[in-house]
Design a protein around this motif. Structure first.
Motif, PDB file in Angstrom:
ATOM      1  N   THR A 185     -30.356  51.275  74.682  1.00 19.48           N
ATOM      2  CA  THR A 185     -29.352  50.954  73.668  1.00 19.48           C
ATOM      3  C   THR A 185     -28.005  50.665  74.321  1.00 19.48           C
ATOM      4  O   THR A 185     -27.751  51.097  75.448  1.00 19.48           O
ATOM      5  CB  THR A 185     -29.133  52.112  72.672  1.00 19.48           C
ATOM      6  OG1 THR A 185     -28.474  53.190  73.348  1.00 19.48           O
ATOM      7  CG2 THR A 185     -30.421  52.606  72.071  1.00 19.48           C
ATOM      8  N   GLU A 186     -27.187  49.947  73.589  1.00 20.49           N
ATOM      9  CA  GLU A 186     -25.771  49.792  73.919  1.00 20.49           C
ATOM     10  C   GLU A 186     -25.013  50.284  72.700  1.00 20.49           C
ATOM     11  O   GLU A 186     -25.140  49.709  71.616  1.00 20.49           O
ATOM     12  CB  GLU A 186     -25.436  48.330  74.215  1.00 20.49           C
ATOM     13  CG  GLU A 186     -26.092  47.814  75.484  1.00 20.49           C
ATOM     14  CD  GLU A 186     -25.779  46.348  75.749  1.00 20.49           C
ATOM     15  OE1 GLU A 186     -24.902  45.777  75.067  1.00 20.49           O
ATOM     16  OE2 GLU A 186     -26.435  45.784  76.633  1.00 20.49           O
ATOM     17  N   GLN A 187     -24.285  51.384  72.853  1.00 19.23           N
ATOM     18  CA  GLN A 187     -23.577  51.973  71.722  1.00 19.23           C
ATOM     19  C   GLN A 187     -22.082  51.967  71.973  1.00 19.23           C
ATOM     20  O   GLN A 187     -21.632  52.132  73.105  1.00 19.23           O
ATOM     21  CB  GLN A 187     -24.066  53.403  71.486  1.00 19.23           C
ATOM     22  CG  GLN A 187     -25.533  53.457  71.095  1.00 19.23           C
ATOM     23  CD  GLN A 187     -25.981  54.838  70.683  1.00 19.23           C
ATOM     24  OE1 GLN A 187     -25.319  55.503  69.909  1.00 19.23           O
ATOM     25  NE2 GLN A 187     -27.116  55.259  71.211  1.00 19.23           N
ATOM     26  N   ARG A 188     -21.351  51.778  70.869  1.00 17.25           N
ATOM     27  CA  ARG A 188     -19.892  51.781  70.934  1.00 17.25           C
ATOM     28  C   ARG A 188     -19.326  52.607  69.782  1.00 17.25           C
ATOM     29  O   ARG A 188     -19.942  52.710  68.731  1.00 17.25           O
ATOM     30  CB  ARG A 188     -19.358  50.361  70.875  1.00 17.25           C
ATOM     31  CG  ARG A 188     -19.695  49.587  72.150  1.00 17.25           C
ATOM     32  CD  ARG A 188     -19.176  48.167  72.125  1.00 17.25           C
ATOM     33  NE  ARG A 188     -19.381  47.498  73.391  1.00 17.25           N
ATOM     34  CZ  ARG A 188     -20.544  47.105  73.885  1.00 17.25           C
ATOM     35  NH1 ARG A 188     -21.631  47.366  73.244  1.00 17.25           N
ATOM     36  NH2 ARG A 188     -20.614  46.476  75.039  1.00 17.25           N
ATOM     37  N   SER A 189     -18.136  53.129  70.012  1.00 25.65           N
ATOM     38  CA  SER A 189     -17.430  53.917  69.006  1.00 25.65           C
ATOM     39  C   SER A 189     -15.995  53.441  68.958  1.00 25.65           C
ATOM     40  O   SER A 189     -15.336  53.307  70.001  1.00 25.65           O
ATOM     41  CB  SER A 189     -17.485  55.407  69.415  1.00 25.65           C
ATOM     42  OG  SER A 189     -16.714  56.177  68.531  1.00 25.65           O
ATOM     43  N   LEU A 190     -15.507  53.183  67.750  1.00 30.22           N
ATOM     44  CA  LEU A 190     -14.147  52.693  67.570  1.00 30.22           C
ATOM     45  C   LEU A 190     -13.442  53.551  66.526  1.00 30.22           C
ATOM     46  O   LEU A 190     -13.920  53.644  65.380  1.00 30.22           O
ATOM     47  CB  LEU A 190     -14.177  51.227  67.122  1.00 30.22           C
ATOM     48  CG  LEU A 190     -12.856  50.577  66.753  1.00 30.22           C
ATOM     49  CD1 LEU A 190     -11.944  50.495  67.976  1.00 30.22           C
ATOM     50  CD2 LEU A 190     -13.095  49.202  66.169  1.00 30.22           C
ATOM     51  N   ASP A 191     -12.350  54.174  66.913  1.00 34.77           N
ATOM     52  CA  ASP A 191     -11.510  54.870  65.945  1.00 34.77           C
ATOM     53  C   ASP A 191     -10.648  53.825  65.275  1.00 34.77           C
ATOM     54  O   ASP A 191      -9.990  53.028  65.948  1.00 34.77           O
ATOM     55  CB  ASP A 191     -10.623  55.913  66.642  1.00 34.77           C
ATOM     56  CG  ASP A 191     -11.431  57.068  67.193  1.00 34.77           C
ATOM     57  OD1 ASP A 191     -12.341  57.547  66.480  1.00 34.77           O
ATOM     58  OD2 ASP A 191     -11.184  57.470  68.337  1.00 34.77           O
TER      59      ASP A 191
END
Length: 124
Positions: free
Chosen positions: A114-120
């Motif tokens: 997987t390629e996961q990202r998190s953005l506030d």
């Protein structure tokens, strides 16, 4: 408008093929997963695209949440899925629930990677 936006691109999913092609099955499971983490589904739309020369059509599954949304797109010919989970944290911090939902989504499809990202999002 403070919130958390999580994305995941799932590759070479090892799940049963129906999870990538059956909108009703995938959609019903998405609603259950939303409820299981304590988020509130307020509406949904599940659509299977027609087959092509490359194989069966994929699915778009969208669940509107009181807290924002979850959306999945499947590519059965590539055994790939993209996942989007966004929660606003206006009435409380829903970040842990969003992470729990993303964890459940990734596990449902059993990707090789997987390629996961998190953005506030928004201001403090």
């Amino acid at each position: 408008m403070k919130g958390l936006h999580l994305t995941a691109d799932l590759y070479r999913c090892r799940c049963e093929a129906a999870w990538l092609t059956d909108a009703a099955k995938l959609g019903a499971w998405c609603v259950e997963a939303v409820q299981a983490v304590g988020l509130e589904a307020v509406d949904h739309l599940f659509h299977t695209f027609p087959a092509t020369a490359k194989g069966p059509g994929g699915v778009t599954a969208t669940v509107l949440l009181a807290e924002s949304h979850v959306c999945l797109h499947t590519w059965p010919e590539e055994r790939a899925v993209t996942c989007d989970v966004y929660v606003c944290n206006f009435s409380g911090d829903h970040s842990a629930k969003a992470r729990g939902l993303m964890y459940a989504l990734v596990n449902r499809f059993q990707p090789e990677w997987t390629e996961q990202r998190s953005l506030d999002r928004g201001e403090e």
